[in-house]
Write a protein that holds these residues in place. Structure first.
Motif, PDB file in Angstrom:
ATOM      1  N   ASN A  58       0.974  -1.096   0.087  1.00  0.00           N
ATOM      2  CA  ASN A  58      -0.182   0.185  -0.114  1.00  0.00           C
ATOM      3  C   ASN A  58       0.785   1.429  -0.044  1.00  0.00           C
ATOM      4  O   ASN A  58       0.563   2.482   0.595  1.00  0.00           O
ATOM      5  CB  ASN A  58      -0.976   0.072   1.277  1.00  0.00           C
ATOM      6  CG  ASN A  58      -1.887  -1.167   1.282  1.00  0.00           C
ATOM      7  OD1 ASN A  58      -1.845  -2.002   2.290  1.00  0.00           O
ATOM      8  ND2 ASN A  58      -2.760  -1.313   0.455  1.00  0.00           N
ATOM      9  N   ASP A  59       2.122   1.309  -0.652  1.00  0.00           N
ATOM     10  CA  ASP A  59       3.065   2.298  -0.702  1.00  0.00           C
ATOM     11  C   ASP A  59       2.353   3.708  -1.308  1.00  0.00           C
ATOM     12  O   ASP A  59       2.768   4.634  -0.803  1.00  0.00           O
ATOM     13  CB  ASP A  59       4.440   1.977  -1.388  1.00  0.00           C
ATOM     14  CG  ASP A  59       5.232   0.747  -0.634  1.00  0.00           C
ATOM     15  OD1 ASP A  59       4.592   0.745   0.592  1.00  0.00           O
ATOM     16  OD2 ASP A  59       5.842   0.501  -1.074  1.00  0.00           O
ATOM     17  N   PHE A  60       1.482   3.182  -2.412  1.00  0.00           N
ATOM     18  CA  PHE A  60       0.955   4.453  -3.023  1.00  0.00           C
ATOM     19  C   PHE A  60      -0.040   5.115  -2.181  1.00  0.00           C
ATOM     20  O   PHE A  60      -0.110   6.453  -2.109  1.00  0.00           O
ATOM     21  CB  PHE A  60       0.206   3.945  -4.359  1.00  0.00           C
ATOM     22  CG  PHE A  60       1.257   3.541  -5.328  1.00  0.00           C
ATOM     23  CD1 PHE A  60       2.567   3.792  -5.306  1.00  0.00           C
ATOM     24  CD2 PHE A  60       0.592   2.949  -6.604  1.00  0.00           C
ATOM     25  CE1 PHE A  60       3.706   3.169  -6.193  1.00  0.00           C
ATOM     26  CE2 PHE A  60       1.703   2.621  -7.682  1.00  0.00           C
ATOM     27  CZ  PHE A  60       2.953   2.667  -7.635  1.00  0.00           C
ATOM     28  N   GLU A  61      -0.800   4.410  -1.507  1.00  0.00           N
ATOM     29  CA  GLU A  61      -2.001   4.769  -0.563  1.00  0.00           C
ATOM     30  C   GLU A  61      -1.445   5.589   0.453  1.00  0.00           C
ATOM     31  O   GLU A  61      -1.622   6.941   0.957  1.00  0.00           O
ATOM     32  CB  GLU A  61      -2.632   3.702  -0.018  1.00  0.00           C
ATOM     33  CG  GLU A  61      -3.797   3.048  -1.141  1.00  0.00           C
ATOM     34  CD  GLU A  61      -3.095   2.119  -1.662  1.00  0.00           C
ATOM     35  OE1 GLU A  61      -2.103   1.875  -1.785  1.00  0.00           O
ATOM     36  OE2 GLU A  61      -4.052   0.955  -2.463  1.00  0.00           O
ATOM     37  N   LEU A  62       0.029   5.184   0.847  1.00  0.00           N
ATOM     38  CA  LEU A  62       0.442   5.807   2.257  1.00  0.00           C
ATOM     39  C   LEU A  62       1.134   7.243   1.627  1.00  0.00           C
ATOM     40  O   LEU A  62       1.104   8.201   2.328  1.00  0.00           O
ATOM     41  CB  LEU A  62       1.767   5.048   2.334  1.00  0.00           C
ATOM     42  CG  LEU A  62       2.918   5.393   3.530  1.00  0.00           C
ATOM     43  CD1 LEU A  62       2.241   5.963   4.848  1.00  0.00           C
ATOM     44  CD2 LEU A  62       3.879   4.570   4.019  1.00  0.00           C
ATOM     45  N   ALA A  63       1.721   7.282   0.354  1.00  0.00           N
ATOM     46  CA  ALA A  63       2.429   8.383  -0.236  1.00  0.00           C
ATOM     47  C   ALA A  63       1.222   9.570  -0.340  1.00  0.00           C
ATOM     48  O   ALA A  63       1.311  10.738   0.020  1.00  0.00           O
ATOM     49  CB  ALA A  63       2.977   8.254  -1.458  1.00  0.00           C
TER      50      ALA A  63
END
Length: 280
Positions: A58-63
């Motif tokens: 979920n790196d995109f959601e985190l960023a």
């Protein structure tokens, strides 16, 4: 291939019966660098704005959630694209911001009030948050959550914490509707990352503001988490653990409902009791 959020290992389990070597699972923790790409003075600029220790996934959601809760973007349309740098294996995410967005990168220079040991007074901290946050939520609304529904939420969250079941080492947060239905949940080794992932996912799905949902935190309610919730339009925050004094002060000033010590069919209401419907 995206890294696994859990890692296998061997440990020695010790109890009164003796010692035994067994297999175990650990929550993965790796750094993620968030970069933004934007235009300035007729040229493209790339800038690293944060490095956080997080659970891979979920790196995109985190960023995306991080950029929203830090006040850098206002909506999903402010992002042109987002990708991992140098392939999916790299712990670097680059977010391309649209050219006509007026960036105020000074909003990222908030570390002086984000740690509990900073020594800055509560009023100064809250005034600093005002520079990046949305307008306060409406205090006089008819939105209510039944107490009997709230009692059941920690168990619902726990049953959905897949990584926690295997490792016991993750924070979680979740959104619920007034019927107790689980809308969305995220886990991470960092409580702030978990909430950024959740808010980022909601932003990408175009479901903000989250003004008809309750946010449940698996641990304590800190000042930063209340600020992030407010940025997403959340009116009710419930925590299994205790709230900090500054979290209570901020929730009161911004018209939010804050619940703490939600466990064993009981909870404390610190602010905004008008949004809780008590069932006897």
């Amino acid at each position: 291939m995206v890294r696994s959020p859990v890692l296998s290992t061997s440990i020695f389990k010790v109890n009164v019966a003796g010692i035994q070597k067994v297999d175990d699972m650990l929550a993965a923790e790796e750094p993620l660098e968030i970069r933004i790409s934007y235009s300035a003075f007729a040229k493209k600029i790339q800038k690293s704005i944060s490095v956080t220790m997080r659970t891979p996934g979920n790196d995109f959601e985190l960023a995306t959630g991080f950029l929203l809760t830090e006040g850098i973007i206002k909506n999903a349309a402010d992002i042109i694209g987002i990708k991992h740098c140098n392939g999916l294996h790299e712990n670097v995410v680059r977010v391309e911001i649209k050219d006509d967005l007026q960036l105020d990168l000074s909003k990222l220079e908030r570390n002086f009030y984000t740690t509990s040991s900073c020594g800055v007074c509560g009023k100064s901290s809250i005034e600093a948050v005002r520079t990046v946050c949305r307008l306060p939520v409406e205090k006089n609304d008819n939105f209510q959550f039944p107490s009997e529904i709230i009692y059941s939420l920690p168990l619902t969250l726990r049953t959905q914490q897949e990584i926690f079941k295997n490792t016991g080492g993750l924070h979680a947060c979740a959104l619920f509707d007034t019927f107790g239905n689980l809308l969305l949940t995220k886990e991470d080794v960092g409580r702030h990352n978990a909430l950024d992932k959740l808010i980022g996912a909601a932003l990408i799905d175009n479901t903000l503001p989250l003004n008809k949902s309750l946010l449940l935190l698996s641990g304590r309610a800190s000042f930063e988490l209340i600020q992030k919730a407010w940025m997403a339009g959340i009116k009710i925050v419930a925590a299994v653990g205790a709230p900090s004094s500054l979290a209570v002060q901020m929730a009161e000033e911004f018209g939010m409902t804050l619940i703490g010590f939600l466990r064993d069919q009981a909870f404390n209401i610190y602010t905004g009791s008008h949004r809780i419907k008590i069932s006897l």
